[in-house]
Design an enzyme around this catalytic site. Sequence first.
Site, PDB file in Angstrom:
ATOM      1  N   HIS A  12     154.877  68.963  62.348  1.00 33.51           N
ATOM      2  CA  HIS A  12     154.264  70.090  63.072  1.00 33.51           C
ATOM      3  C   HIS A  12     153.117  69.505  63.892  1.00 33.51           C
ATOM      4  CE1 HIS A  12     151.738  73.706  63.471  1.00 33.51           C
ATOM      5  NE2 HIS A  12     152.806  74.427  63.189  1.00 33.51           N
TER       6      HIS A  12
ATOM      7  N   CYS B 112     156.227  74.524  67.255  1.00 32.11           N
ATOM      8  CA  CYS B 112     155.106  73.559  67.185  1.00 32.11           C
ATOM      9  C   CYS B 112     155.606  72.182  66.771  1.00 32.11           C
ATOM     10  CB  CYS B 112     154.022  74.035  66.204  1.00 32.11           C
ATOM     11  SG  CYS B 112     153.243  75.545  66.697  1.00 32.11           S
TER      12      CYS B 112
ATOM     13  N   ASP C 263     151.797  66.984  54.131  1.00 31.48           N
ATOM     14  CA  ASP C 263     151.610  68.352  54.599  1.00 31.48           C
ATOM     15  C   ASP C 263     152.570  69.247  53.807  1.00 31.48           C
ATOM     16  OD1 ASP C 263     151.718  70.784  55.855  1.00 31.48           O
ATOM     17  OD2 ASP C 263     152.098  69.989  57.865  1.00 31.48           O
TER      18      ASP C 263
ATOM     19  N   LYS D 241     151.440  81.209  54.089  1.00 33.91           N
ATOM     20  CA  LYS D 241     152.883  80.997  53.948  1.00 33.91           C
ATOM     21  C   LYS D 241     153.310  81.142  52.485  1.00 33.91           C
ATOM     22  CE  LYS D 241     152.943  77.730  57.776  1.00 33.91           C
ATOM     23  NZ  LYS D 241     153.489  78.404  58.958  1.00 33.91           N
TER      24      LYS D 241
ATOM     25  N   GLN E  24     155.112  73.962  53.930  1.00 28.29           N
ATOM     26  CA  GLN E  24     156.412  74.620  53.726  1.00 28.29           C
ATOM     27  C   GLN E  24     157.001  74.325  52.360  1.00 28.29           C
ATOM     28  OE1 GLN E  24     157.643  76.773  55.802  1.00 28.29           O
ATOM     29  NE2 GLN E  24     156.490  76.363  57.683  1.00 28.29           N
TER      30      GLN E  24
HETATM   31  N1  PMP Z   1     152.385  72.198  59.007  1.00 31.37           N
HETATM   32  C1  PMP Z   1     153.556  72.850  58.878  1.00 31.37           C
HETATM   33  C2  PMP Z   1     154.749  72.089  58.335  1.00 31.37           C
HETATM   34  C3  PMP Z   1     153.650  74.193  59.225  1.00 31.37           C
HETATM   35  O1  PMP Z   1     154.825  74.827  59.093  1.00 31.37           O
HETATM   36  C4  PMP Z   1     152.508  74.865  59.723  1.00 31.37           C
HETATM   37  C5  PMP Z   1     152.563  76.325  60.123  1.00 31.37           C
HETATM   38  N2  PMP Z   1     153.638  76.667  60.944  1.00 31.37           N
HETATM   39  C6  PMP Z   1     151.318  74.148  59.824  1.00 31.37           C
HETATM   40  C7  PMP Z   1     151.298  72.820  59.469  1.00 31.37           C
HETATM   41  C8  PMP Z   1     150.055  74.789  60.339  1.00 31.37           C
HETATM   42  O2  PMP Z   1     149.578  75.689  59.405  1.00 31.37           O
HETATM   43  P1  PMP Z   1     148.316  76.618  59.768  1.00 31.37           P
HETATM   44  O3  PMP Z   1     148.615  77.199  61.115  1.00 31.37           O
HETATM   45  O4  PMP Z   1     148.339  77.655  58.695  1.00 31.37           O
HETATM   46  O5  PMP Z   1     147.110  75.772  59.742  1.00 31.37           O
END
Ligand code: PMP
Length: 406
Positions: A123, A364, A200, A226, A203
Amino acid sequence: MTAPDWTAIRADFPTLQRQVHGKPLVYLDTANTSQKPRAVVEAMDAYYSQYTANVSRAVHTLGAEATEAYESARTKLAGLLKVRADELVLCSGTTFAINLVAYSYLLPKLQPDDVILVSRMEHHANIVPWQLMAERTGAKVEVIEILQDGTIDMDAFAAQLRPQVKLVAVAHVSNVLGTINPVREMAKLSRKHGIPMLVDGSQAVPHMPVDISSIGCDFYVFTGHKMLGPTGTGALWAKAAHLEAMPPFIGGGEMIKSVSFESTTFNRAPYKFEAGTPNIAGFIGLAAAVDYLQAISLDAIATRERELLEYATQQLQTIDGLRIFGDAADKASVISFAIDGTHAHDLATMLDIEGIAVRSGQHCAHPLLQFYGISATCRASLAFYNTEAEVDALVTGLRKVRTLLA
Ligand code: PMP
């Protein structure tokens, strides 16, 4: 053990009861943000309606109640993820947590020509902060490549580990492909070379039992919204030794021991990273979310979501011209797909008219889509509160849209 009553569980989610464009909502965008059970909303409401107060400052009863409820998020998250509570820095989410590691841990160590290894499927939150650090220091971000099936190229990764590498940053689960990465194996390889690793877990935490201490990584980050919790909550887990050594990132109240104009002494970790009034209601909601997840059990959730994933994959594959991206053996319930001759945004817009919420676009993750040579996908992400009937609704909706657009 008897299986949870998924129908009763679904009824705990108020938003799932609503209609969109006159059709029952089919919410297939949990990877973006999860729905919230009533227990989470009620916990936040109780704070605002019965014991609104700031944390850690006041000796009065409301202050004590608020502090206890807020801190329970830290202890509950620690219990869920099998780590020490004082190794969890509470923050606004994954993005903040990664930036904290980037600025406080990595930046002071980086030299020109150092390398930060980041996987192709990250991401942007796990790419851009590292690029900012590289720009400041003359270090570079290098890609850990993936194979066509959406798994990490482990041979290439092993060959990339060398003394210039100062950090490996990788998703536990891809938000686009659903691939569950072999983070334990990657951490073991990195450790052999003395290279720290950040995982990270955005998910992963909501969808499978995660025992951070057994992974062997140095940093693990995740986001509350999430995992059934409110937006603006999340955490960084780091080994105590790292947290001790890292300088504060954001300065302000609550993170200090004493302040004078000559010098300031900082609170101990994790508090030295938690300046200012936090998202108190949010973390009280997140504590309720952890209780809720644990009452069902992450094992049961993972099993149910695997069933839904298998069913959805089989059903989607019956649609002519539909291609699914990523078919790792180890996969969470995220399915990205494209249909020949249609644009993902058109598909998602027309599905919305049927009451079906999927995400479309680049999720993203531009570098990942470039790898597959596509500009956008549709993504259906399933949670334990979804049903086979909702998967059927998606497939019926897609057939209808495909006929209209073809
Ligand atoms: N890493 C991953 C794998 C994600 O799916 C997301 C959210 N789509 C993020 C980072 C970013 O998370 P946040 O916007 O809650 O900081």
